[in-house]
Design a protein around this motif. Structure first.
Motif, PDB file in Angstrom:
ATOM      1  N   LEU A 159     -12.554   0.820 -26.701  1.00 18.72           N
ATOM      2  CA  LEU A 159     -11.513   1.836 -26.678  1.00 18.72           C
ATOM      3  C   LEU A 159     -11.652   2.811 -27.845  1.00 18.72           C
ATOM      4  N   VAL A 162     -14.121   5.499 -26.674  1.00 19.94           N
ATOM      5  CA  VAL A 162     -13.489   6.486 -25.791  1.00 19.94           C
ATOM      6  C   VAL A 162     -12.567   7.399 -26.583  1.00 19.94           C
ATOM      7  N   LEU A 166     -12.853  11.521 -27.044  1.00 19.92           N
ATOM      8  CA  LEU A 166     -11.773  12.429 -26.658  1.00 19.92           C
ATOM      9  C   LEU A 166     -11.362  13.326 -27.825  1.00 19.92           C
ATOM     10  N   PHE A 204     -13.775  10.321 -13.344  1.00 17.83           N
ATOM     11  CA  PHE A 204     -12.788  10.096 -14.401  1.00 17.83           C
ATOM     12  C   PHE A 204     -11.823   8.970 -14.037  1.00 17.83           C
ATOM     13  N   GLY A 205     -11.517   8.845 -12.744  1.00 20.96           N
ATOM     14  CA  GLY A 205     -10.648   7.756 -12.320  1.00 20.96           C
ATOM     15  C   GLY A 205     -11.254   6.395 -12.612  1.00 20.96           C
ATOM     16  N   LEU A 207     -13.658   5.819 -14.877  1.00 19.98           N
ATOM     17  CA  LEU A 207     -13.830   5.689 -16.322  1.00 19.98           C
ATOM     18  C   LEU A 207     -12.544   5.212 -16.992  1.00 19.98           C
ATOM     19  N   ILE A 208     -11.404   5.677 -16.506  1.00 16.29           N
ATOM     20  CA  ILE A 208     -10.117   5.272 -17.081  1.00 16.29           C
ATOM     21  C   ILE A 208      -9.612   3.974 -16.451  1.00 16.29           C
ATOM     22  N   GLY A 209      -9.810   3.830 -15.145  1.00 13.67           N
ATOM     23  CA  GLY A 209      -9.226   2.703 -14.436  1.00 13.67           C
ATOM     24  C   GLY A 209      -9.971   1.392 -14.571  1.00 13.67           C
ATOM     25  N   ILE A 212      -8.930  -0.881 -17.521  1.00 16.12           N
ATOM     26  CA  ILE A 212      -7.605  -1.458 -17.251  1.00 16.12           C
ATOM     27  C   ILE A 212      -7.730  -2.584 -16.239  1.00 16.12           C
ATOM     28  N   ASP A 226     -17.564  -2.604 -15.200  1.00 17.76           N
ATOM     29  CA  ASP A 226     -16.938  -1.681 -16.150  1.00 17.76           C
ATOM     30  C   ASP A 226     -17.872  -1.382 -17.319  1.00 17.76           C
ATOM     31  N   ARG A 230     -19.326   2.351 -17.996  1.00 19.54           N
ATOM     32  CA  ARG A 230     -19.009   3.058 -19.230  1.00 19.54           C
ATOM     33  C   ARG A 230     -20.278   3.478 -19.966  1.00 19.54           C
ATOM     34  N   SER A 233     -21.680   6.422 -18.399  1.00 17.31           N
ATOM     35  CA  SER A 233     -20.804   7.594 -18.508  1.00 17.31           C
ATOM     36  C   SER A 233     -20.838   8.252 -19.869  1.00 17.31           C
TER      37      SER A 233
END
Length: 391
Positions: A159, A162, A166, A204-205, A207-209, A212, A226, A230, A233
Motif C-alpha cells: 500500500l 501505491v 499516487l 483501475f478497477g 488495481l484497486i479492487g 481489497i 493480485d 500489481r 501494473s
C-alpha cells in the motif's frame, strides 16, 4: 478468408520472433522493427516510433505492448492477442517445464544459487541505472525518487507503493504541466473510445479492487493473482526491474524459496521472449502448470488493458501536458521504489562478503561495458557461485 490468413500470418511471424528474440526489451524492439517495418512493411517508421513512445509512456512490458499494438493494427483485437500469444508462449512453456525440473531435482543446496543471486544484483543494477538516466534527468525528479525510496524502505508494504505513486502523480501534475513538449502524432488504431474506456476502467478497477479482495478472501490464488497484477501494473522498464518487486511479494511469504526464485530468474535470462514470463515459473513452482498459466495471465493482463485502453486516447494524452506531467512524476517515483526493492532483498541477500562484491562487479562490467549477452552473464555467475561455495 483473407482475415483468417492475416491472423495465421501474425501467429507464424510472432511465434518465430518468440523463439529467436534474445536480449531483453530493447533488443526485441529492434527485432520488431526489422521484421514488421522494414521487411513486411505492416506499418511505417513514424507509426512504429509512436507505438514505441506509447509503450514507454505506460507501465508494463514495453516490447510485449508494442507487439500487441502491431497485432491490433494488422488484425484488430484478436490480432493483438495472437501476436502476444505467439511471442510469449514459447518462453512460458520452457519456464513452466523448468519449474517442474527444479522441483524434481531440488536447487536449495546447489552452489550456483549464490552466483545467481549476484547475477541478479548486476542485472537489476544495470536496468535501474538506465531507468534513472531516462526518467530522473533533473533535480526535481531525482528528489521525487529519493523520497519514494525513503518511504518504501521505512514502510515496506504494497500500500505504501501505491500511495507513493499516487502522490508522485499529483506532484508531477502540478510541477511538470508546463514543461512537456508535445510531438507530432500519426498513430491510428481500429479501436473506439468506448472500448478504450472499458479497458481502462477494468484496469483501475482491478488495481484497486484486487488488494481489497485479497485481504477479504482466504484463497491463496486471489492473493497470488493480485501480486502479479500489481507487479505488471506498476513496473516501468521491462522484466529486469520486475524482479525485486516479485521477490518482495513471494519470498518473504514462503510461497517460493529464495533459491528456487533465483534459479528461475537465471532460466528466464537464458530464454528468448519477454522477461515477464518469469512469472510463469513462479506460478508453476507454487501451483503447477495451472499456477503458471494463472500467473502469466495476471502479470500480462495490465499490459493488455493499458495498451488497448490508451490507444484511442493517445492523441489527446500527448496533447495534454498535465497528464503527461503526472506520468513524469510517477516514473520518477518508480525509480525510487525499485532502488528500495533492489536494496532489500536483492543486495542484502546476495552481497555477503568481499568476494561476492568482486563477482558482482565483474558481472556488471561484462554486461555494461563489454556488452556480453545476458545468458553468458548467467553462466558466468553460476560458475562463479559454484567456485565460491567450494572454498
Amino acid at each position: 478468408m483473407l482475415y483468417f490468413k492475416q491472423l495465421l500470418e501474425i501467429l507464424v511471424v510472432s511465434t518465430r520472433l518468440g523463439l529467436t528474440s534474445f536480449g531483453g526489451p530493447i533488443a526485441h524492439l529492434g527485432y520488431f522493427h526489422e521484421e514488421y517495418v522494414r521487411r513486411r512493411k505492416w506499418m511505417d517508421e513514424k507509426s512504429y516510433a509512436d507505438l514505441v513512445a506509447l509503450s514507454q509512456f505506460l507501465p508494463g512490458p514495453a516490447s510485449s505492448q508494442v507487439g500487441i499494438g502491431i497485432g491490433v493494427m494488422r488484425g484488430g483485437v484478436l490480432g493483438g492477442f495472437i501476436s502476444f500469444f505467439g511471442f510469449t508462449f514459447p518462453s512460458v512453456m520452457v519456464l513452466i517445464f523448468f519449474a517442474f525440473v527444479a522441483q524434481t531435482y531440488g536447487v536449495a543446496d546447489a552452489g550456483f544459487i549464490q552466483g545467481l543471486k549476484i547475477v541478479a544484483v548486476a542485472v537489476v543494477a544495470h536496468a535501474i541505472l538506465g531507468m534513472a538516466q531516462n526518467l530522473t534527468p533533473d533535480l526535481t525528479r531525482k528528489t521525487i525518487a529519493l523520497f519514494a525510496l525513503i518511504a518504501t524502505l521505512l514502510i515496506p508494504h504494497f500500500l505504501s507503493q501505491v500511495g507513493v505513486i499516487l502522490i508522485a502523480g499529483i506532484i508531477g501534475y502540478f510541477l511538470f504541466r508546463k514543461t512537456v513538449n508535445v510531438d507530432e502524432f500519426s498513430l491510428k488504431f481500429p479501436l473506439t473510445r468506448r472500448f478504450g474506456t472499458i479497458c481502462l476502467t477494468l484496469f483501475f478497477g482491478l488495481l484497486i479492487g484486487l488488494p481489497i479482495l485479497s485481504n477479504l478472501s482466504s484463497s491463496i490464488w486471489v492473493g497470488v493473482f493480485d501480486s502479479f497484477y500489481r507487479a505488471g501494473s506498476l513496473v516501468f522498464g521491462g522484466g529486469h526491474v520486475v524482479l525485486p518487486l516479485l521477490e518482495r511479494e513471494f519470498v518473504p511469504t514462503g510461497l517460493i524459496s529464495e533459491e528456487s526464485f533465483l534459479a528461475g530468474y537465471g532460466a528466464a535470462q537464458a530464454v528468448p521472449g519477454p522477461l515477464f514470463t518469469f512469472a510463469s515459473y513462479i506460478g508453476a513452482d507454487i501451483g503447477g502448470w495451472t499456477g503458471g498459466l494463472l500467473a502469466t495471465i495476471a502479470i500480462f493482463l495490465p499490459a493488455f488493458l493499458l495498451i488497448l485502453g490508451t490507444l484511442p486516447f493517445w492523441y489527446a494524452l500527448r496533447k495534454n501536458s498535465k497528464i503527461k506531467g503526472a506520468f513524469m512524476g510517477v516514473n520518477a517515483a518508480v525509480v525510487g521504489i525499485l532502488i528500495s526493492a533492489f536494496y532489500q532483498p536483492i543486495w542484502t541477500s546476495a552481497i555477503l562478503a568481499p568476494i561476492d562484491f568482486a563477482l558482482a562487479a565483474l558481472l556488471f562490467f561484462m554486461l555494461v561495458y563489454w556488452k556480453l549477452p545476458p545468458w553468458l552473464i548467467v553462466i558466468t555467475g553460476a560458475l562463479g557461485g559454484t567456485l565460491i561455495a567450494s572454498f
